[in-house]
Design a protein around this motif. Structure first.
Motif, PDB file in Angstrom:
ATOM      1  N   TYR A  90       0.840  -1.200   0.000  1.00 18.48           N
ATOM      2  CA  TYR A  90       0.000   0.000   0.000  1.00 18.48           C
ATOM      3  C   TYR A  90       0.871   1.245   0.000  1.00 18.48           C
ATOM      4  O   TYR A  90       2.058   1.188   0.327  1.00 18.48           O
ATOM      5  N   CYS A  91       0.248   2.395  -0.353  1.00 17.83           N
ATOM      6  CA  CYS A  91       1.055   3.604  -0.572  1.00 17.83           C
ATOM      7  C   CYS A  91       1.355   4.352   0.725  1.00 17.83           C
ATOM      8  O   CYS A  91       2.357   5.051   0.828  1.00 17.83           O
ATOM      9  N   GLY A  92       0.469   4.232   1.721  1.00 19.76           N
ATOM     10  CA  GLY A  92       0.683   4.934   2.983  1.00 19.76           C
ATOM     11  C   GLY A  92       0.311   6.412   2.940  1.00 19.76           C
ATOM     12  O   GLY A  92       0.430   7.109   3.947  1.00 19.76           O
ATOM     13  N   LYS A  93      -0.141   6.902   1.781  1.00 23.17           N
ATOM     14  CA  LYS A  93      -0.379   8.349   1.635  1.00 23.17           C
ATOM     15  C   LYS A  93      -1.810   8.697   1.248  1.00 23.17           C
ATOM     16  O   LYS A  93      -2.252   9.817   1.474  1.00 23.17           O
ATOM     17  N   CYS A  94      -2.539   7.776   0.639  1.00 19.87           N
ATOM     18  CA  CYS A  94      -3.866   8.123   0.111  1.00 19.87           C
ATOM     19  C   CYS A  94      -4.860   8.293   1.262  1.00 19.87           C
ATOM     20  O   CYS A  94      -4.559   8.013   2.423  1.00 19.87           O
ATOM     21  N   VAL A  95      -6.070   8.729   0.927  1.00 15.38           N
ATOM     22  CA  VAL A  95      -7.074   9.037   1.948  1.00 15.38           C
ATOM     23  C   VAL A  95      -7.404   7.798   2.792  1.00 15.38           C
ATOM     24  O   VAL A  95      -7.615   7.892   3.997  1.00 15.38           O
ATOM     25  N   TYR A  96      -7.409   6.625   2.174  1.00 15.53           N
ATOM     26  CA  TYR A  96      -7.741   5.406   2.929  1.00 15.53           C
ATOM     27  C   TYR A  96      -6.578   4.974   3.813  1.00 15.53           C
ATOM     28  O   TYR A  96      -6.780   4.597   4.968  1.00 15.53           O
ATOM     29  N   CYS A  97      -5.364   5.025   3.269  1.00 17.39           N
ATOM     30  CA  CYS A  97      -4.194   4.684   4.084  1.00 17.39           C
ATOM     31  C   CYS A  97      -4.128   5.584   5.313  1.00 17.39           C
ATOM     32  O   CYS A  97      -3.833   5.139   6.413  1.00 17.39           O
ATOM     33  N   ARG A  98      -4.435   6.887   5.117  1.00 13.73           N
ATOM     34  CA  ARG A  98      -4.346   7.818   6.240  1.00 13.73           C
ATOM     35  C   ARG A  98      -5.410   7.535   7.293  1.00 13.73           C
ATOM     36  O   ARG A  98      -5.273   7.912   8.444  1.00 13.73           O
ATOM     37  N   LEU A 104      -7.593  -1.049   1.659  1.00 14.95           N
ATOM     38  CA  LEU A 104      -8.450  -0.355   0.690  1.00 14.95           C
ATOM     39  C   LEU A 104      -7.684   0.767  -0.006  1.00 14.95           C
ATOM     40  O   LEU A 104      -8.277   1.625  -0.658  1.00 14.95           O
ATOM     41  N   CYS A 105      -6.364   0.763   0.133  1.00 11.14           N
ATOM     42  CA  CYS A 105      -5.493   1.768  -0.495  1.00 11.14           C
ATOM     43  C   CYS A 105      -5.849   1.957  -1.970  1.00 11.14           C
ATOM     44  O   CYS A 105      -6.157   1.001  -2.674  1.00 11.14           O
ATOM     45  N   GLU A 106      -5.793   3.218  -2.421  1.00  9.73           N
ATOM     46  CA  GLU A 106      -6.089   3.521  -3.832  1.00  9.73           C
ATOM     47  C   GLU A 106      -5.120   2.794  -4.766  1.00  9.73           C
ATOM     48  O   GLU A 106      -5.432   2.553  -5.927  1.00  9.73           O
ATOM     49  N   GLN A 107      -3.921   2.504  -4.251  1.00  5.80           N
ATOM     50  CA  GLN A 107      -2.926   1.846  -5.111  1.00  5.80           C
ATOM     51  C   GLN A 107      -2.562   0.460  -4.588  1.00  5.80           C
ATOM     52  O   GLN A 107      -1.448  -0.019  -4.801  1.00  5.80           O
TER      53      GLN A 107
HETATM   54 ZN   LIG Z   1      -2.851   4.217   0.034  1.00  9.62          ZN
END
Ligand SMILES: [Zn+2]
Length: 337
Positions: A90-98, A104-107
């Motif tokens: 996961y990216c750790g930065k998108c709205v879901y990660c945050r 459910l990460c966008e990426q």
């Molecule tokens: Zn993410």
């Protein structure tokens, strides 16, 4: 250690062994020497071309092994440690990660599904994705943490509690784990629907109060409710459209249906029934924040995965391994790269 063997799915039903460079580590990754990789339902569906993904790909989401190299900035993981991989990137930065919803990460990428997975001698993974295997647990059993974690998330999404009547569709690794976890959560009665007889017997050994085949269900027709009663919770792991129809038929008022299965096509629900019975229908995807708990449950022996293992193959016999995995009576074939 510069070259390694991997199993590459080139197109459906065509898997070949290749020799490639061992991946170069970056500062936040670790290199895992894979010991056991189970062939999951998703692996089989991608192999058959039912689930589409970018090909070629190295399949395998359920794998464990030993850490052989550690990136410069990695803390808390050492060489020589036995680990199981939570195969979610996961990216750790998108709205879901945050919001902490990393699955459910966008990426989001799942190793073995849309990024290369565990059917290889070595896999490079981010350090955050490895979980140390508790002492006394074999790497073979540890690699089966994934289906237990999927089931644990589903059982939590369903809110299974003391006294609940639970119906589980499918007695694969996820369904059997959902059965065990529902009982551990205090379910009063768990009924399992599964077409393969040996799997129904296993469900009974693992605590199902009653098992039926889908054919039994069809034969009961409108009498199913009279015969089985209504259920507080239905957990659908089979991916069968008929199962979803039966789920709605048998769920009680204010009941919960949790859908874990993958359908690959449109499935209909009689919405009027959802409304009039105030049914909650919930999806359950991957296993946010429960992987460690699932692993510990296996290690403590409160969830049993030993009987999921239907055979073992070296990587060199990968085609044979997949042929076995295609047989409906087999639950998990373990590949030992
Ligand atoms: Zn993410």
């Amino acid at each position: 250690m510069t070259r390694m063997r991997i199993a590459v799915l080139q197109e459906p039903f065509s898997i070949v062994l290749r020799e490639v460079e061992v991946p170069k580590l970056d500062s936040r990754s670790v290199l895992v020497r894979v010991a056991s990789c189970a062939l999951s339902g998703t692996d089989v569906r991608i192999y058959k071309g039912v689930v589409k993904t970018r090909l070629p790909i190295v399949l395998g989401q359920e794998f464990s092994g030993v850490v052989v190299e550690v990136g410069d900035e990695v803390e808390g993981v050492s060489r020589g440690e036995k680990v199981v991989v939570e195969p979610v990137l996961y990216c750790g930065k998108c709205v879901y990660c945050r919001r902490g919803l990393y699955t459910l990460c966008e990426q989001v990428k799942v190793l073995g599904v849309n990024s290369d997975g565990g059917l290889a001698e070595y896999v490079k993974v981010p350090a955050y994705a490895v979980h140390r295997v508790p002492a006394g647990l074999s790497l073979e059993e540890a690699c089966l943490t994934v289906p237990v974690a999927v089931a644990l998330h589903a059982v939590r999404r369903a809110g299974v509690g003391i006294g609940d009547n639970v119906l589980v569709f499918g007695a694969g690794a996820i369904g059997l784990s959902a059965l065990q976890l529902a009982r551990l959560s205090g379910a009063d009665r768990v009924v399992v629907v599964e077409p393969v007889e040996s799997k129904r017997r296993l469900a009974e050994r693992l605590g199902a109060h009653e098992t039926l085949s889908p054919r039994d269900m069809e034969a009961l027709g409108d009498g199913a409710e009279r015969r089985l009663g209504r259920f507080d919770v239905v957990i659908e792991t089979s991916g069968s459209v008929d199962a979803l129809r039966h789920a709605l038929m048998l769920v009680g008022k204010r009941g919960r249906i949790v859908v874990v299965g993958a359908y690959g096509r449109e499935a209909r629900l009689l919405v009027d029934l959802v409304v009039r019975r105030e049914v909650t229908v919930t999806g359950s995807w991957l296993y946010p924040h429960v992987f460690r708990k699932a692993l510990d449950a296996i290690a403590r022996g409160i969830v049993s995965v030993k009987e999921y293992i239907s055979g073992r193959y070296p990587l060199a016999r990968i085609e044979e391994a997949f042929r076995e995995a295609l047989k409906p009576e087999n639950i998990r074939i373990i590949v030992q790269p």
